[in-house]
Design a protein around this motif. Structure first.
Motif, PDB file in Angstrom:
ATOM      1  N   GLU A  63       0.834  -1.238  -0.037  1.00  0.00           N
ATOM      2  CA  GLU A  63       0.211   0.003  -0.123  1.00  0.00           C
ATOM      3  C   GLU A  63       0.950   1.181  -0.034  1.00  0.00           C
ATOM      4  O   GLU A  63       2.126   1.268   0.447  1.00  0.00           O
ATOM      5  CB  GLU A  63      -0.884   0.035   1.346  1.00  0.00           C
ATOM      6  N   VAL A  64       0.314   2.250  -0.425  1.00  0.00           N
ATOM      7  CA  VAL A  64       0.936   3.626  -0.449  1.00  0.00           C
ATOM      8  C   VAL A  64       0.199   4.602   0.061  1.00  0.00           C
ATOM      9  O   VAL A  64      -1.155   4.594  -0.158  1.00  0.00           O
ATOM     10  CB  VAL A  64       1.355   3.997  -1.734  1.00  0.00           C
ATOM     11  N   GLY A  65       0.350   5.627   0.909  1.00  0.00           N
ATOM     12  CA  GLY A  65      -0.348   6.668   1.390  1.00  0.00           C
ATOM     13  C   GLY A  65      -0.741   6.453   2.881  1.00  0.00           C
ATOM     14  O   GLY A  65      -2.032   7.212   3.243  1.00  0.00           O
ATOM     15  N   ARG A  66      -0.355   5.735   3.853  1.00  0.00           N
ATOM     16  CA  ARG A  66      -0.609   5.692   4.996  1.00  0.00           C
ATOM     17  C   ARG A  66      -0.248   7.242   5.826  1.00  0.00           C
ATOM     18  O   ARG A  66      -0.766   7.535   6.768  1.00  0.00           O
ATOM     19  CB  ARG A  66       0.055   4.657   5.813  1.00  0.00           C
ATOM     20  N   GLY A  67       0.608   7.800   5.372  1.00  0.00           N
ATOM     21  CA  GLY A  67       1.439   8.956   5.906  1.00  0.00           C
ATOM     22  C   GLY A  67       0.716  10.237   5.604  1.00  0.00           C
ATOM     23  O   GLY A  67       1.005  11.344   6.556  1.00  0.00           O
ATOM     24  N   PRO A  68       0.539  10.456   4.534  1.00  0.00           N
ATOM     25  CA  PRO A  68      -0.067  11.862   4.167  1.00  0.00           C
ATOM     26  C   PRO A  68      -1.195  12.502   4.755  1.00  0.00           C
ATOM     27  O   PRO A  68      -1.884  11.840   5.453  1.00  0.00           O
ATOM     28  CB  PRO A  68      -0.634  11.638   2.578  1.00  0.00           C
ATOM     29  N   LEU A  69      -1.118  13.766   4.687  1.00  0.00           N
ATOM     30  CA  LEU A  69      -2.343  14.486   5.300  1.00  0.00           C
ATOM     31  C   LEU A  69      -3.655  14.466   4.665  1.00  0.00           C
ATOM     32  O   LEU A  69      -4.791  15.040   4.973  1.00  0.00           O
ATOM     33  CB  LEU A  69      -1.955  16.034   5.686  1.00  0.00           C
ATOM     34  N   ALA A  70      -3.483  14.031   3.309  1.00  0.00           N
ATOM     35  CA  ALA A  70      -4.687  14.368   2.487  1.00  0.00           C
ATOM     36  C   ALA A  70      -4.614  13.142   1.503  1.00  0.00           C
ATOM     37  O   ALA A  70      -3.508  12.523   1.170  1.00  0.00           O
ATOM     38  CB  ALA A  70      -4.681  15.546   1.778  1.00  0.00           C
ATOM     39  N   GLY A  71      -5.726  12.777   0.841  1.00  0.00           N
ATOM     40  CA  GLY A  71      -5.986  11.752  -0.178  1.00  0.00           C
ATOM     41  C   GLY A  71      -6.369  10.432   0.434  1.00  0.00           C
ATOM     42  O   GLY A  71      -6.254  10.276   1.478  1.00  0.00           O
ATOM     43  N   ALA A 109      -3.708  24.995  -4.059  1.00  0.00           N
ATOM     44  CA  ALA A 109      -2.917  25.708  -2.864  1.00  0.00           C
ATOM     45  C   ALA A 109      -2.034  24.868  -1.997  1.00  0.00           C
ATOM     46  O   ALA A 109      -1.249  25.448  -1.505  1.00  0.00           O
ATOM     47  CB  ALA A 109      -4.058  26.162  -2.019  1.00  0.00           C
ATOM     48  N   TYR A 110      -2.169  23.370  -2.110  1.00  0.00           N
ATOM     49  CA  TYR A 110      -1.319  22.526  -1.292  1.00  0.00           C
ATOM     50  C   TYR A 110      -0.079  21.869  -1.821  1.00  0.00           C
ATOM     51  O   TYR A 110       0.286  21.149  -1.216  1.00  0.00           O
ATOM     52  CB  TYR A 110      -2.316  21.591  -0.623  1.00  0.00           C
ATOM     53  N   GLY A 111       0.083  22.280  -3.301  1.00  0.00           N
ATOM     54  CA  GLY A 111       1.178  21.609  -3.842  1.00  0.00           C
ATOM     55  C   GLY A 111       1.016  19.882  -4.000  1.00  0.00           C
ATOM     56  O   GLY A 111       2.139  19.353  -4.033  1.00  0.00           O
ATOM     57  N   TRP A 112       0.138  19.504  -4.102  1.00  0.00           N
ATOM     58  CA  TRP A 112      -0.125  18.031  -4.008  1.00  0.00           C
ATOM     59  C   TRP A 112       0.509  17.168  -5.279  1.00  0.00           C
ATOM     60  O   TRP A 112       0.682  16.269  -5.438  1.00  0.00           O
ATOM     61  CB  TRP A 112      -1.312  17.640  -3.806  1.00  0.00           C
ATOM     62  N   HIS A 133       2.841  22.255   1.780  1.00  0.00           N
ATOM     63  CA  HIS A 133       1.450  21.929   2.159  1.00  0.00           C
ATOM     64  C   HIS A 133       0.843  22.440   3.336  1.00  0.00           C
ATOM     65  O   HIS A 133      -0.107  22.939   3.443  1.00  0.00           O
ATOM     66  CB  HIS A 133       1.546  20.355   2.026  1.00  0.00           C
ATOM     67  N   ARG A 134       1.803  22.557   4.311  1.00  0.00           N
ATOM     68  CA  ARG A 134       1.440  23.100   5.699  1.00  0.00           C
ATOM     69  C   ARG A 134       1.170  24.598   5.538  1.00  0.00           C
ATOM     70  O   ARG A 134       0.258  24.939   5.988  1.00  0.00           O
ATOM     71  CB  ARG A 134       2.731  22.788   6.588  1.00  0.00           C
ATOM     72  N   ALA A 135       1.859  25.512   4.628  1.00  0.00           N
ATOM     73  CA  ALA A 135       1.920  26.672   4.505  1.00  0.00           C
ATOM     74  C   ALA A 135       0.501  26.966   3.750  1.00  0.00           C
ATOM     75  O   ALA A 135      -0.395  27.707   4.089  1.00  0.00           O
ATOM     76  CB  ALA A 135       2.875  27.141   3.647  1.00  0.00           C
ATOM     77  N   GLY A 136      -0.031  26.109   2.845  1.00  0.00           N
ATOM     78  CA  GLY A 136      -1.330  25.908   1.973  1.00  0.00           C
ATOM     79  C   GLY A 136      -2.490  25.936   3.153  1.00  0.00           C
ATOM     80  O   GLY A 136      -3.579  26.417   3.043  1.00  0.00           O
ATOM     81  N   GLY A 139      -3.076  14.580  12.984  1.00  0.00           N
ATOM     82  CA  GLY A 139      -2.722  15.491  14.083  1.00  0.00           C
ATOM     83  C   GLY A 139      -2.463  17.097  13.637  1.00  0.00           C
ATOM     84  O   GLY A 139      -3.054  18.206  14.090  1.00  0.00           O
ATOM     85  N   THR A 140      -1.822  17.092  12.624  1.00  0.00           N
ATOM     86  CA  THR A 140      -1.422  18.437  11.785  1.00  0.00           C
ATOM     87  C   THR A 140      -2.712  19.122  11.487  1.00  0.00           C
ATOM     88  O   THR A 140      -3.298  20.341  11.676  1.00  0.00           O
ATOM     89  CB  THR A 140      -0.514  18.371  10.523  1.00  0.00           C
ATOM     90  N   VAL A 141      -3.456  18.478  11.011  1.00  0.00           N
ATOM     91  CA  VAL A 141      -5.070  18.856  10.215  1.00  0.00           C
ATOM     92  C   VAL A 141      -5.654  19.185  11.265  1.00  0.00           C
ATOM     93  O   VAL A 141      -6.425  20.274  11.103  1.00  0.00           O
ATOM     94  CB  VAL A 141      -5.469  17.627   9.187  1.00  0.00           C
ATOM     95  N   ARG A 142      -5.923  18.250  12.264  1.00  0.00           N
ATOM     96  CA  ARG A 142      -6.771  18.678  13.578  1.00  0.00           C
ATOM     97  C   ARG A 142      -6.449  19.963  14.137  1.00  0.00           C
ATOM     98  O   ARG A 142      -7.272  20.796  14.456  1.00  0.00           O
ATOM     99  CB  ARG A 142      -6.806  17.329  14.417  1.00  0.00           C
ATOM    100  N   ARG A 143      -5.340  20.292  14.248  1.00  0.00           N
ATOM    101  CA  ARG A 143      -4.909  21.429  14.947  1.00  0.00           C
ATOM    102  C   ARG A 143      -5.083  22.534  14.383  1.00  0.00           C
ATOM    103  O   ARG A 143      -5.343  23.250  14.750  1.00  0.00           O
ATOM    104  CB  ARG A 143      -3.222  21.238  15.256  1.00  0.00           C
TER     105      ARG A 143
END
Length: 217
Positions: free
Chosen positions: A19-27, A162-165, A176-179, A194-198
């Protein structure tokens, strides 16, 4: 480099899953299953490796070659942001793996899974820690899953620029965080992370973009 030792040891139809994508903040999280019915052709065996170690151009070439090679069976599955929120990222990745195996044209006799735990596939499974650097079937699955997910994030980036995906595939890079700080949270962000929730807590309800668009799947 990975080899075909584990597959040869079984002797039957063996599918590698990653699998790929367990760590991202989106998608979404994306999984692939790959099964070589007649062994791995030399040109693939010499090049396949953990997708993270390969340049994007090489991954694309391998993806195309895998799809064009006879007796290579491929299944792809995904779990949406909504499913990640509902089940947590580990269980969502297992759902994606189950869907990938279920979409193989033939049912495997054994599934080799990258990692130390696996879902129920309805057939025997063997966990292989660091499997994408050990098994050619798992390495092939890692390449397919990575290309599929990167393409999906590039498409989403066209609607949410805005997020540079297109460059970070949803991972928490500085761009991404700046976006997120400047534009808030999209429907494709994983609100429980965590980052998104905060950012959502700090910005209030207005941090969620108003859109009829559904979360990624």
């Amino acid at each position: 480099m990975p080899d075909y030792t584990l597959e040869h040891a079984h002797g039957g139809r063996v599918a590698g899953v990653d699998e790929v994508g367990r760590g991202p903040l989106a998608g979404p999280v994306v999984a692939a299953a790959v099964m070589f019915l007649s062994g791995v052709p030399g040109h693939l065996a010499d090049t396949l490796d953990d997708s993270k170690k390969l340049r994007p151009k090489v991954r694309q070439q391998l993806y195309d070659t895998l799809h064009q090679t006879p007796d290579v069976l491929i299944g792809v599955g995904a779990a949406s942001v909504a499913e990640i929120e509902q089940h947590n990222i580990l269980r969502a990745s297992w759902i994606a793996m189950q869907r990938a195996v279920g979409r193989l044209p033939q049912w495997p006799e054994l599934v080799l899974v990258d990692g130390n735990a696996a879902p129920d596939f309805g057939c025997p499974a063997q966990c292989v820690v660091g499997g994408d650097a050990i098994s050619l079937s798992i390495a092939a699955a890692s390449v397919v899953a990575k290309v599929v997910r990167d393409r999906a994030m590039e498409r989403l980036a066209q609607r949410w620029p805005a997020y540079g995906w297109e460059r970070n595939a949803g991972y928490g890079t500085p761009i991404h965080r700046a976006g997120l700080m400047a534009h808030g949270v999209s429907p494709h962000h994983r609100a429980a992370f965590g980052t998104v929730r905060r950012i959502m807590q700090a910005s209030g309800p207005s941090s969620l973009h108003s859109s009829a668009e559904q979360p990624s799947c």
